[in-house]
Write a protein that holds these residues in place. Structure first.
Motif, short mmCIF file in Angstrom:
data_model
loop_
_atom_site.label_atom_id
_atom_site.label_comp_id
_atom_site.label_asym_id
_atom_site.label_seq_id
_atom_site.Cartn_x
_atom_site.Cartn_y
_atom_site.Cartn_z
N PHE A 306 67.59 36.54 -6.84
CA PHE A 306 67.96 37.40 -5.71
C PHE A 306 68.72 38.66 -6.12
CE2 PHE A 306 66.82 36.26 -1.42
CZ PHE A 306 67.27 37.34 -0.68
N ASP A 307 68.84 38.94 -7.39
CA ASP A 307 69.42 40.23 -7.81
C ASP A 307 68.99 40.53 -9.24
OD1 ASP A 307 70.83 42.58 -7.67
OD2 ASP A 307 72.81 41.68 -7.87
N HIS A 350 60.50 36.62 -1.45
CA HIS A 350 61.77 37.28 -1.19
C HIS A 350 62.43 37.88 -2.43
CE1 HIS A 350 62.80 35.96 3.16
NE2 HIS A 350 61.51 36.18 3.00
N GLU A 351 62.17 37.32 -3.62
CA GLU A 351 62.68 37.97 -4.84
C GLU A 351 62.13 39.38 -4.93
OE1 GLU A 351 65.22 37.74 -7.26
OE2 GLU A 351 64.31 35.96 -8.19
N ASN A 354 63.54 41.86 -2.26
CA ASN A 354 64.85 42.39 -2.66
C ASN A 354 64.71 43.45 -3.74
OD1 ASN A 354 67.81 41.95 -2.21
ND2 ASN A 354 67.77 41.62 -4.41
N ASP A 358 66.62 46.33 -1.50
CA ASP A 358 68.00 46.51 -1.93
C ASP A 358 68.12 47.08 -3.34
OD1 ASP A 358 69.19 45.72 0.39
OD2 ASP A 358 69.29 43.61 -0.15
N GLY A 399 62.24 43.33 5.49
CA GLY A 399 63.34 43.66 4.58
C GLY A 399 63.91 45.04 4.85
N ASP A 403 67.68 45.84 6.29
CA ASP A 403 68.57 46.71 5.53
C ASP A 403 69.11 47.86 6.35
OD1 ASP A 403 69.63 46.91 2.84
OD2 ASP A 403 68.54 48.80 2.67
#
Length: 441
Positions: A306-307, A350-351, A354, A358, A399, A403
């Motif tokens: 996730f980051d 979802h990975e 992101n 983001d 997403g 955001d």
């Protein structure tokens, strides 16, 4: 450790503003953990390079009488929670690193040595029984009133963050391909779960199975102190505390959008954009179900970092590699993946969402293209190969919408005029219309 006055100040909106551990507090931790060793040095990561945590680098000498030799020195990292976080974040990162150690032992990720959920008591895995139990030690603090939001002590990995280096496309492509192999390792080896979110230690008051269990050979009726069984609850990145399990993609999106809508309605920073409330409310109640029909069975969720940004990817450049035109070596090797604090179990797309939203633009085109190509070769679904095109289109737009409803990075360090301009940019995204376009396609 240099005094605060000699370092650039931490901006007041950062989670680590005002969060510090004194040298005496750190020495007290080590006196409890390593009574026969010497704490050689303590240094702090420079301001601006960590947002959610205060980071300290520690050198520990394994003492032999009064002598300490260089080969006996251990390099460790102490990661202190920012002020907006509690024990849930500590438990999540400890659990995620433990899961990777069990299922993907070849990956270069930190190893947890000890942690504290309250800043006053140390929890230590028991090495003698393969972590099957944990033991606790009090921290002998001189100031009994000292309180901190928790910390994790872990091994320090070698290398520099990719974000701090200037590398050519060949080097970045190599990094992207290496990263893909590591991501594939946890996608293919870590068991999937039927619950979505972050992890907590298996609570003693819960009756029933855990969501993910490190196989230690014990029975389902777990003895007191067993700590390698975890449940999946809550969404740390969205500030949503643990409650009932999230078992479908529809439920995940509904909970996240409701939390964002609540921020839009209650946080004064976002007041200029409250004209969006009716449209977003209607979207949550009527349109999400059309986008994500309720499944007959629970969805399956996969381990997700996730980051996965360049700042969380450490590399070294081995000696003897092929030099570039300027004589500089260009074949870096990934030596560490860090910051698993928001990792957990999420939908497979979802990975990547992101990465695009983001962390959009963090990776060079060469690195990310090589990353996606190698993942596909390893049979991991990506937006370019394996993830349904319409599913990706909707997830990506969701997403973007998420955001822009109540951006987490505002007010940040912006002036009042700049905040207004940023909110105007959010309104211009024309979010809800884009989603209805996706729905009608």
């Amino acid at each position: 450790m240099p005094p605060e006055s000699t370092r650039p100040g931490t901006p007041p909106h950062h989670p680590i503003f005002g969060v510090t551990l004194s040298r005496s507090h750190i020495e007290a931790i080590f006196a409890a953990l390593y009574p026969q060793s010497e704490l050689l040095s303590v240094s702090q990561l420079e301001s601006g390079k960590s947002f959610n945590n205060r980071i300290y680098f520690l050198s520990l000498g394994q003492s032999c009488g009064s002598l300490t030799t260089p080969k006996e020195t251990r390099e460790l990292l102490l990661k202190v929670n920012g002020r907006f976080f509690g024990s849930d974040k500590i438990q999540n990162e400890v659990a995620c690193l433990r899961i990777l150690e069990q299922y993907c032992p070849e990956l270069p990720v930190p190893r947890v040595i000890a942690w504290s959920e309250d800043g006053r008591t140390i929890t230590i895995p028991s090495w003698d029984d393969n972590y099957a139990t944990h033991k606790k030690l009090p921290i002998p603090l001189e100031d009994e009133s000292a309180q901190h939001p928790g910390w994790i002590l872990m091994t320090r990995l070698p290398g520099e963050a990719v974000s701090s280096l200037t590398l050519d496309d060949t080097a970045m492509s190599s990094i992207g391909a290496q990263l893909a192999e590591m991501v594939a390792a946890w996608r293919l080896n870590v068991p999937h779960t039927n619950n979505c979110g972050n992890l907590l230690f298996y609570p003693s008051d819960i009756v029933g199975p855990s969501n993910i269990d490190i196989d230690l050979g014990h029975e389902d009726a777990r003895p007191a102190g067993v700590a390698d069984a975890f449940i999946v609850r809550g969404l740390l990145g969205d500030g949503i505390p643990p409650s009932k399990p999230i078992t479908s993609v529809l439920e995940l999106h509904r909970i996240r959008f409701q939390a964002k809508l609540h921020e839009l309605q209650t946080v004064s920073t976002f007041a200029p954009n409250r004209e969006l409330v009716p449209e977003i409310s209607n979207f949550i109640t009527t349109s999400l179900t059309k986008l994500f029909p309720i499944p007959e069975a629970s969805d399956s969720f996969v381990f997700t970092h996730f980051d996965l940004s360049p700042r969380n990817t450490l590399v070294t450049i081995p000696t003897g590699t092929t030099p570039d035109a300027e004589g500089k070596p260009t074949t870096p090797q990934i030596t560490g993946l860090i910051d698993f604090e928001f990792s957990g179990f999420f939908p497979p797309s979802h990975e990547f969402v992101n990465d695009y939203v983001d962390n959009g633009g963090d990776w060079s085109e060469a690195a990310y293209a090589a990353y996606l190509k190698r993942l596909a070769e390893l049979e991991v679904a990506t937006p370019l190969d394996g993830i349904d095109g319409e599913e990706w289109r909707v997830e990506h737009r969701l997403g973007v919408l998420m955001d822009n409803i109540a951006p987490w990075w505002l007010p940040g360090g912006f002036t009042e005029r700049e905040v207004g301009e940023k909110l105007e940019e959010c309104r211009r995204v024309d979010m809800v219309k884009a989603l209805f376009d996706a729905l009608d396609a």
